[in-house]
Design an enzyme around this catalytic site. Structure first.
Site, short mmCIF file in Angstrom:
data_model
loop_
_atom_site.label_atom_id
_atom_site.label_comp_id
_atom_site.label_asym_id
_atom_site.label_seq_id
_atom_site.Cartn_x
_atom_site.Cartn_y
_atom_site.Cartn_z
CB ILE A 11 38.31 45.11 39.70
CG1 ILE A 11 38.45 46.59 39.35
CG2 ILE A 11 38.68 44.21 38.53
CD1 ILE A 11 39.86 47.07 39.21
N GLY A 32 43.90 35.32 36.12
CA GLY A 32 43.74 36.36 37.16
C GLY A 32 42.69 37.38 36.80
CG ASP A 34 43.98 39.75 31.00
OD1 ASP A 34 43.05 40.37 30.47
OD2 ASP A 34 45.01 39.42 30.37
P1 ADP Z 1 49.58 40.25 37.30
O1 ADP Z 1 49.91 39.32 36.18
O2 ADP Z 1 49.73 41.71 36.92
O3 ADP Z 1 50.25 39.89 38.58
P2 ADP Z 1 47.06 39.06 38.27
O4 ADP Z 1 45.73 39.11 37.64
O5 ADP Z 1 47.70 37.71 38.42
O6 ADP Z 1 47.98 40.09 37.45
O7 ADP Z 1 46.99 39.72 39.73
C1 ADP Z 1 46.91 41.11 39.95
C2 ADP Z 1 46.08 41.34 41.18
O8 ADP Z 1 44.69 41.25 40.85
C3 ADP Z 1 46.31 40.32 42.30
O9 ADP Z 1 46.38 41.03 43.54
C4 ADP Z 1 45.06 39.46 42.26
O10 ADP Z 1 44.73 38.94 43.52
C5 ADP Z 1 44.04 40.49 41.84
N1 ADP Z 1 42.77 39.99 41.27
C6 ADP Z 1 42.50 38.81 40.67
N2 ADP Z 1 41.20 38.77 40.29
C7 ADP Z 1 40.65 39.97 40.66
C8 ADP Z 1 39.35 40.55 40.56
N3 ADP Z 1 38.33 39.90 39.98
N4 ADP Z 1 39.15 41.80 41.08
C9 ADP Z 1 40.17 42.48 41.65
N5 ADP Z 1 41.42 41.99 41.76
C10 ADP Z 1 41.65 40.76 41.28
#
Ligand code: ADP
Length: 176
Positions: A11, A32, A34
């Site tokens: 993203i 993740g 964030d």
């Molecule tokens: P949460 O704490 O809300 O679960 P996470 O970041 O751990 O947040 O995960 C939310 C989603 O984002 C997961 O499906 C993860 O695979 C996805 N994710 C992680 N990195 C990226 C990225 N760079 N771009 C898009 N999606 C991502």
């Protein structure tokens, strides 16, 4: 019914007016998506997040709500930060709280005249929300928003893994 677009990718590379961050309540970065968003946006994002006023000590964005900052070094002009629910078995209003993340992020985007917005699959990583119900909520809330002629008119759901993309495709098939 108008459905959101679905893509597989990172993203932080998406060229939309806004990307949504799956943040936590204190909004000071995390793992993740964030962490990836803060890394790509650069240190000014942390400063902008820190400047968001606290609703209660340490809490800048309660679960289900959304806050907006600039996107700084990202291709996206804005980041909309929302805090998904942690999955605790499903009897703690998790589904409604996740729906609120999408609704409040889209409403905040509309208030900022944002035309295009991309979401990660909120709560499905560290917060352990089961993927299929999460995809159903994401697609339902985005479709509801796309029914009206209002902004944002281009909504994309970004799957990070092939398995997540397959789950989104399965939900779209269910709707056909
Ligand atoms: P949460 O704490 O809300 O679960 P996470 O970041 O751990 O947040 O995960 C939310 C989603 O984002 C997961 O499906 C993860 O695979 C996805 N994710 C992680 N990195 C990226 C990225 N760079 N771009 C898009 N999606 C991502």
């Amino acid at each position: 019914m108008r459905l959101p677009s679905i893509i597989k990718g990172d993203i932080t590379c998406v060229e939309a007016d806004a990307i949504v961050n799956a943040a936590n309540e204190w909004m000071l970065g995390g793992g993740g998506v964030d962490g990836a968003i803060h890394h790509a946006a650069g240190p000014e994002l942390y400063v902008a997040c820190k400047a968001v006023s606290e609703t209660t000590p340490g809490i800048r964005c309660p679960v289900g709500e959304a806050r907006i900052t600039p996107g700084f070094d990202l291709p996206a002009k804005f980041v909309i930060h929302t805090v998904g629910p942690r999955w605790k078995g499903g009897l703690n209003n998790e589904e409604e709280m996740l729906a609120r993340c999408y609704r409040n992020s889209l409403a905040l985007a509309a208030n900022n005249n944002i035309v295009s917005i991309a979401f990660p699959l909120i709560s499905t990583g560290a917060f352990a929300f089961p993927i299929l119900p999460a995809c159903r909520i994401a697609i339902r809330e985005c479709s509801t928003f796309l029914k009206d002629d209002s902004l944002p008119s281009e909504i994309t759901l970004v799957a990070y893994s092939g398995a997540d993309l397959a789950a989104l495709r399965q939900v779209i098939q269910e709707l056909k």
